[in-house]
Enzyme design. Structure first.
Site, mmCIF file in Angstrom:
data_model
loop_
_atom_site.group_PDB
_atom_site.id
_atom_site.type_symbol
_atom_site.label_atom_id
_atom_site.label_comp_id
_atom_site.label_asym_id
_atom_site.label_seq_id
_atom_site.Cartn_x
_atom_site.Cartn_y
_atom_site.Cartn_z
ATOM 1 N N LYS A 1 31.848 42.615 28.027
ATOM 2 C CA LYS A 1 30.496 42.643 28.601
ATOM 3 C C LYS A 1 29.427 42.706 27.514
ATOM 4 O O LYS A 1 28.324 42.214 27.701
ATOM 5 C CB LYS A 1 30.348 43.799 29.588
ATOM 6 C CG LYS A 1 31.107 43.554 30.881
ATOM 7 C CD LYS A 1 30.635 44.440 32.015
ATOM 8 C CE LYS A 1 31.299 44.023 33.326
ATOM 9 N NZ LYS A 1 30.888 44.844 34.456
ATOM 10 N N LYS B 1 41.226 31.400 38.739
ATOM 11 C CA LYS B 1 41.103 32.187 39.959
ATOM 12 C C LYS B 1 39.792 31.843 40.667
ATOM 13 O O LYS B 1 38.790 31.561 40.001
ATOM 14 C CB LYS B 1 41.096 33.676 39.575
ATOM 15 C CG LYS B 1 41.826 34.572 40.532
ATOM 16 C CD LYS B 1 41.983 35.957 39.926
ATOM 17 C CE LYS B 1 41.226 36.947 40.775
ATOM 18 N NZ LYS B 1 41.288 38.298 40.309
ATOM 19 N N LYS C 1 33.152 33.892 42.229
ATOM 20 C CA LYS C 1 31.787 33.622 42.717
ATOM 21 C C LYS C 1 30.912 32.971 41.656
ATOM 22 O O LYS C 1 29.843 32.471 41.961
ATOM 23 C CB LYS C 1 31.151 34.889 43.282
ATOM 24 C CG LYS C 1 31.216 36.110 42.412
ATOM 25 C CD LYS C 1 30.781 37.349 43.214
ATOM 26 C CE LYS C 1 31.556 38.565 42.807
ATOM 27 N NZ LYS C 1 31.503 39.681 43.668
#
Length: 333
Positions: free
Chosen positions: A117, A199, A202
């Site tokens: 991140k 996978k 979104k």
């Protein structure tokens, strides 16, 4: 007679960071619904974790409520499990501070997700992003959870939680249950319709079906799904990843076996197969979408669920927090 055997407790939290997908439904939420009969389940919408990345405040509020509505529509029953919003239980932040004083700087700097991140949000590497595994440990330990359903990518967080709990228990005596990562019997692993090597996510809206997508949108996405030039509907992950993914989705949506599905579409080609998968998903999602929309229109009911959930969660959490505060030497309130 009610069975008096103490059920094991499960804790899981989900960030209200976007729409729920077909992948998250088939891979995780269906499992959670099954678990609520067998275990004592505490499910939390972790809005405090979500703000480690900048959020639009109105969107965050809306998504927290939408997520609650969608969970209930998927079958999570507020009578059978505790459903609440993390920021409604201040014990999470209080225990997080105490546990932070029993967590080593080096442990946090080794967390894989912090490294990832930090690269993704290089302009916003905050102390919150660094210490959020401590908040996650507080989330789990407050409820004395036995099991934490996680994907492989979160296993490291549960290990850290155990390390912190063991360290605290070592100093002050038995205080926390040591939780275990619980990788449930795999739900269907749903891949992207546009790139079946990845996978369903979104972050790739065209390759991803959302629970709240309208039927015509779902059908369009399936008609455009990547297949191959062979036209045979058979399961072969190596050579036919696109078709194999569609078969997995079709079987999960209809309850049919792979053999039954292959036999059903033998000799029919993808022009028949792809819309049939789309139709099966539309029918699976229809009652969930309609119920979620109905619930979003009933703000008073949603409020009663999250208020009741917060009260029940706080009662559990306060027991643990009071014990911890006494052990570290705080004066009783």
């Amino acid at each position: 007679m009610e069975n008096q055997v103490q059920k094991k407790r499960i804790f899981s939290g989900i960030q209200p960071s976007g729409e729920l997908t077909l992948g998250s439904y088939m891979g995780a939420i269906k499992n959670w619904v099954a678990l609520q009969d067998e275990y004592e389940c505490v499910y939390c919408i972790v809005d405090m974790h979500a703000i480690t990345v900048r959020q639009n405040p109105a969107d965050l509020r809306r998504r927290a409520l939408e997520q609650l509505a969608q969970y209930i529509a998927c079958g999570l029953d507020p009578q059978k499990c505790i459903l609440f919003i993390q920021s409604h239980a201040p014990q999470h932040a209080e225990l997080s501070w105490i546990l932070g004083c029993y967590t080593q700087f080096g442990e946090l700097s080794r967390m894989t997700q912090f490294k990832q991140k930090s690269q993704q949000h290089a302009d916003n590497i905050t102390a919150g992003l660094f210490t959020y595994p401590v908040l996650m440990a507080a989330d789990i330990l407050l409820y004395q959870a036995d099991l934490v359903p996680v994907g492989e990518d979160q296993r490291q967080h549960v290990e850290l939680t155990r390390d912190i709990a063991q360290r605290f228990n070592g100093v002050y005596g038995e205080t926390f249950v040591l939780p275990e990562a619980f990788i449930p019997k795999m739900g269907a692993r749903v891949m992207s319709l546009g790139n079946p090597e990845n996978k369903m996510s979104k972050s790739d809206p065209e390759g991803c079906v959302f629970i709240m997508d309208q039927p015509e949108v779902i059908q369009r996405k399936f008609k455009r799904a990547v297949t191959d030039s062979e036209m045979a509907v058979k399961f072969d992950k190596e050579n036919k990843p696109g078709v194999s993914n569609l078969l997995t989705i079709y079987c999960a949506a209809t309850g049919k076996t792979l053999e039954e599905a292959e036999a059903e579409f033998a000799g029919q080609g993808y022009g028949v197969f792809k819309p049939a998968v789309g139709e099966a998903v539309i029918e699976l999602m229809r009652p969930i979408r309609e119920e979620a929309q109905r619930l979003m229109g009933d703000k008073a009911y949603l409020e009663s669920v999250y208020r009741d959930g917060a009260q029940r969660a706080q009662r559990m959490a306060q027991k643990t927090l009071s014990k911890v505060q006494r052990k570290v030497g705080f004066v009783a309130r």
